[in-house]
Design a protein around this motif. Structure first.
Motif, PDB file in Angstrom:
ATOM      1  N   ALA A 201       0.843  -1.198   0.000  1.00  0.00           N
ATOM      2  CA  ALA A 201       0.000   0.000   0.000  1.00  0.00           C
ATOM      3  C   ALA A 201       0.876   1.245   0.000  1.00  0.00           C
ATOM      4  N   TYR A 202       0.485   2.228  -0.812  1.00  0.00           N
ATOM      5  CA  TYR A 202       1.220   3.503  -0.837  1.00  0.00           C
ATOM      6  C   TYR A 202       0.573   4.470   0.141  1.00  0.00           C
ATOM      7  N   LEU A 203       1.389   5.013   1.038  1.00  0.00           N
ATOM      8  CA  LEU A 203       0.936   5.959   2.051  1.00  0.00           C
ATOM      9  C   LEU A 203       1.423   7.349   1.662  1.00  0.00           C
ATOM     10  N   PRO A 204       0.573   8.188   1.068  1.00  0.00           N
ATOM     11  CA  PRO A 204       1.032   9.485   0.557  1.00  0.00           C
ATOM     12  C   PRO A 204       1.581  10.397   1.647  1.00  0.00           C
ATOM     13  N   GLN A 205       1.085  10.272   2.868  1.00  0.00           N
ATOM     14  CA  GLN A 205       1.562  11.149   3.931  1.00  0.00           C
ATOM     15  C   GLN A 205       2.932  10.746   4.453  1.00  0.00           C
ATOM     16  N   TYR A 206       3.355   9.553   4.097  1.00  0.00           N
ATOM     17  CA  TYR A 206       4.704   9.088   4.459  1.00  0.00           C
ATOM     18  C   TYR A 206       5.629   9.023   3.253  1.00  0.00           C
ATOM     19  N   GLY A 207       5.041   9.137   2.060  1.00  0.00           N
ATOM     20  CA  GLY A 207       5.853   9.099   0.848  1.00  0.00           C
ATOM     21  C   GLY A 207       6.474   7.749   0.571  1.00  0.00           C
ATOM     22  N   GLY A 208       5.797   6.666   0.960  1.00  0.00           N
ATOM     23  CA  GLY A 208       6.365   5.349   0.743  1.00  0.00           C
ATOM     24  C   GLY A 208       5.329   4.252   0.877  1.00  0.00           C
ATOM     25  N   TYR A 209       5.820   2.995   0.830  1.00  0.00           N
ATOM     26  CA  TYR A 209       4.968   1.813   0.827  1.00  0.00           C
ATOM     27  C   TYR A 209       5.134   1.006   2.114  1.00  0.00           C
ATOM     28  N   MET A 210       4.045   0.335   2.496  1.00  0.00           N
ATOM     29  CA  MET A 210       4.097  -0.670   3.547  1.00  0.00           C
ATOM     30  C   MET A 210       3.453  -1.937   3.015  1.00  0.00           C
ATOM     31  N   THR A 211       3.915  -3.085   3.495  1.00  0.00           N
ATOM     32  CA  THR A 211       3.294  -4.331   3.081  1.00  0.00           C
ATOM     33  C   THR A 211       1.867  -4.403   3.592  1.00  0.00           C
ATOM     34  N   ASN A 212       0.980  -4.924   2.748  1.00  0.00           N
ATOM     35  CA  ASN A 212      -0.429  -5.045   3.133  1.00  0.00           C
ATOM     36  C   ASN A 212      -0.646  -6.037   4.274  1.00  0.00           C
ATOM     37  N   ILE A 213       0.371  -6.820   4.597  1.00  0.00           N
ATOM     38  CA  ILE A 213       0.217  -7.780   5.681  1.00  0.00           C
ATOM     39  C   ILE A 213      -0.228  -7.095   6.965  1.00  0.00           C
ATOM     40  N   TYR A 214       0.303  -5.897   7.206  1.00  0.00           N
ATOM     41  CA  TYR A 214       0.043  -5.219   8.471  1.00  0.00           C
ATOM     42  C   TYR A 214      -1.181  -4.299   8.427  1.00  0.00           C
ATOM     43  N   LEU A 215      -1.959  -4.360   7.336  1.00  0.00           N
ATOM     44  CA  LEU A 215      -3.206  -3.606   7.261  1.00  0.00           C
ATOM     45  C   LEU A 215      -4.361  -4.474   7.723  1.00  0.00           C
ATOM     46  N   ARG A 216      -5.313  -3.873   8.404  1.00  0.00           N
ATOM     47  CA  ARG A 216      -6.473  -4.624   8.874  1.00  0.00           C
ATOM     48  C   ARG A 216      -7.478  -4.754   7.729  1.00  0.00           C
ATOM     49  N   SER A 217      -7.303  -5.793   6.963  1.00  0.00           N
ATOM     50  CA  SER A 217      -8.135  -6.038   5.787  1.00  0.00           C
ATOM     51  C   SER A 217      -8.363  -7.535   5.661  1.00  0.00           C
ATOM     52  N   PRO A 218      -9.540  -7.957   5.194  1.00  0.00           N
ATOM     53  CA  PRO A 218      -9.833  -9.395   5.120  1.00  0.00           C
ATOM     54  C   PRO A 218      -9.046 -10.143   4.060  1.00  0.00           C
ATOM     55  N   GLY A 219      -8.505  -9.451   3.056  1.00  0.00           N
ATOM     56  CA  GLY A 219      -7.777 -10.132   1.990  1.00  0.00           C
ATOM     57  C   GLY A 219      -6.412  -9.525   1.756  1.00  0.00           C
ATOM     58  N   ASN A 220      -5.673 -10.119   0.838  1.00  0.00           N
ATOM     59  CA  ASN A 220      -4.334  -9.608   0.524  1.00  0.00           C
ATOM     60  C   ASN A 220      -4.386  -8.244  -0.141  1.00  0.00           C
ATOM     61  N   GLN A 221      -5.403  -8.036  -0.983  1.00  0.00           N
ATOM     62  CA  GLN A 221      -5.563  -6.782  -1.697  1.00  0.00           C
ATOM     63  C   GLN A 221      -6.671  -5.977  -1.020  1.00  0.00           C
ATOM     64  N   LEU A 222      -6.460  -4.685  -0.865  1.00  0.00           N
ATOM     65  CA  LEU A 222      -7.445  -3.835  -0.202  1.00  0.00           C
ATOM     66  C   LEU A 222      -8.646  -3.605  -1.119  1.00  0.00           C
ATOM     67  N   PRO A 223      -9.839  -3.917  -0.674  1.00  0.00           N
ATOM     68  CA  PRO A 223     -11.015  -3.679  -1.514  1.00  0.00           C
ATOM     69  C   PRO A 223     -11.275  -2.203  -1.699  1.00  0.00           C
ATOM     70  N   GLY A 224     -11.594  -1.813  -2.952  1.00  0.00           N
ATOM     71  CA  GLY A 224     -11.966  -0.442  -3.241  1.00  0.00           C
ATOM     72  C   GLY A 224     -10.810   0.530  -3.367  1.00  0.00           C
ATOM     73  N   VAL A 225      -9.587   0.056  -3.200  1.00  0.00           N
ATOM     74  CA  VAL A 225      -8.418   0.934  -3.317  1.00  0.00           C
ATOM     75  C   VAL A 225      -7.801   0.740  -4.701  1.00  0.00           C
ATOM     76  N   PRO A 226      -7.594   1.812  -5.471  1.00  0.00           N
ATOM     77  CA  PRO A 226      -7.099   1.654  -6.837  1.00  0.00           C
ATOM     78  C   PRO A 226      -5.658   1.180  -6.898  1.00  0.00           C
ATOM     79  N   LEU A 227      -5.267   0.717  -8.096  1.00  0.00           N
ATOM     80  CA  LEU A 227      -3.882   0.344  -8.339  1.00  0.00           C
ATOM     81  C   LEU A 227      -3.040   1.596  -8.570  1.00  0.00           C
ATOM     82  N   CYS A 228      -1.808   1.562  -8.109  1.00  0.00           N
ATOM     83  CA  CYS A 228      -0.903   2.669  -8.367  1.00  0.00           C
ATOM     84  C   CYS A 228      -0.549   2.707  -9.855  1.00  0.00           C
ATOM     85  N   SER A 229      -0.465   3.898 -10.410  1.00  0.00           N
ATOM     86  CA  SER A 229      -0.246   4.029 -11.850  1.00  0.00           C
ATOM     87  C   SER A 229       1.179   3.740 -12.254  1.00  0.00           C
ATOM     88  N   SER A 230       2.108   3.782 -11.318  1.00  0.00           N
ATOM     89  CA  SER A 230       3.510   3.505 -11.672  1.00  0.00           C
ATOM     90  C   SER A 230       4.189   2.784 -10.526  1.00  0.00           C
TER      91      SER A 230
END
Length: 384
Positions: free
Chosen positions: A355-384
């Motif tokens: 996941a890209y965190l714009p307020q931190y200017g970087g990425y974190m692994t989705n493992i540590y996000l509270r989400s039922p699946g590997n991919q976050l529902p409703g969150v778009p793909l990064c364009s680059s």
């Protein structure tokens, strides 16, 4: 998970109350209590268990858009560094400061350096700084630290209403060199404080630039989480003069929007033992609920996290991607997009999404996000 709220226009019947509050601020008097303003009921969303004092002042219209327990006194923590700086600059021109002074003051205002604050607190006569500030700025809710704690500048009591007065003095009354110097530093507040605490909560966590902030935190021990921290000071379990000195305190204050349009002051106390990340998230939620004229709000989805020491990296991989920072444990983060990257395993989980965190200017692994699946529902793909 993103929610958009459309606020009703303030009722014109509130104009007189707002004008009286503005006049009271100018004369040093206390503004009317929030209960006297029917347009304020239920607007500020205070998380359960949190005690809060809030004031938002629109400098363009000269009215308050938010008032909630605005005269309640809180221990100031590092917000008092505004008064310490203003008192020192009362007799020192910021344009001709010796290099050592400029370095120390910069650190106090940008990085919330406690050693710098203690230096100027002692230099200014400790509680004499409070007495002079009350008289010069017309403060009505500001008090010295309790008897026997004169060395504890963080025990100076402040309210949200008095904090608005401080910023109004700084912006509208202080000499231009003082205003420009102090506000210039507050616009350059660092993500990590000198003590290793992440100070990007509240105003900087809720709004896009331009903003200028002075934050405050107290009672959290060593759980920041920007890296190694000095040993935590022993907590004193005494309350005095009706001001709580023990519960975890987290405050966000400053200005938001072009030309410093809105002055925002949020003071909070949290149930004893609240982790820093939980208080951080609560203050962000409260601040996002406020009507702040001129504020631009960042786009994205707020998602909870778990784990401690979670790293934010410049790319979605741990290879040649040294951490930019670490997240406070359990904090809620803003996610703007996600993409596949290096596979990460934290037993029993494995995930390739980041996941890209714009307020931190970087990425974190989705493992540590509270989400039922590997991919976050409703969150778009990064364009680059």
């Amino acid at each position: 998970m993103t929610r958009t709220t459309t606020r009703p226009r303030r009722r014109s019947a509130d104009a007189l109350a707002a004008a009286l509050a503005t006049l009271a601020l100018g004369l040093g008097g206390a503004p009317p209590a929030a209960a006297d303003d029917p347009g304020r009921a239920g607007q500020v969303e205070v998380p359960a268990g949190v005690s809060a004092g809030v004031a938002v002042f629109d400098r363009t219209t000269g009215t308050f858009t938010e008032r909630h327990n605005e005269n309640q006194k809180f221990r100031s923590a590092s917000v008092v560094k505004l008064l310490i700086a203003l008192d020192y600059l009362r007799t020192h021109d910021p344009r001709t400061l010796p290099a050592a002074d400029r370095t120390r003051l910069d650190a106090m205002l940008r990085r919330s350096d406690d050693n710098a604050a203690s230096h100027y607190w002692a230099l200014g006569g400790r509680t004499a700084i409070v007495d002079r500030s009350v008289a010069r700025l017309g403060l009505t809710d500001t008090d010295r630290p309790p008897a026997g704690y004169e060395d504890y500048w963080g025990y100076v009591s402040l309210s949200a209403a008095d904090t608005v007065r401080i910023y109004r003095y700084l912006l509208d009354t202080a000499e231009a060199p003082v205003r420009d110097y102090v506000m210039g530093n507050l616009r350059q507040t660092t993500r990590c404080g000198a003590d290793g605490f992440d100070q990007h909560f509240g105003i900087p966590g809720s709004f896009e630039r331009p903003y200028a902030v002075k934050q405050g935190w107290s009672g959290f021990g060593a759980s920041g989480d920007c890296g190694p921290k000095p040993a935590a000071a022993a907590r004193n379990a005494r309350a005095a003069a009706g001001v709580d000195l023990t519960k975890e305190a987290l405050h966000t204050t400053g200005t938001v929007g072009p030309d410093d349009r809105a002055i925002v002051a949020v003071f909070t106390l949290h149930p004893d033992g609240t982790p820093y990340g939980s208080a951080y998230t609560a203050v962000n939620r409260l601040t996002r609920s406020l009507d702040v004229p001129g504020a631009a709000r960042p786009a994205g989805t707020w998602v909870g996290t778990w784990g401690s020491g979670v790293k934010v990296r410049p790319r979605p991989t741990t290879v040649d991607s040294a951490p930019l920072t670490s997240l406070p444990a359990g904090v809620e983060v803003l996610v703007s997009c996600q993409k596949e990257g290096q596979e990460v395993t934290v037993p029993p989980y494995t995930n390739t999404w980041w996941a890209y965190l714009p307020q931190y200017g970087g990425y974190m692994t989705n493992i540590y996000l509270r989400s039922p699946g590997n991919q976050l529902p409703g969150v778009p793909l990064c364009s680059s």
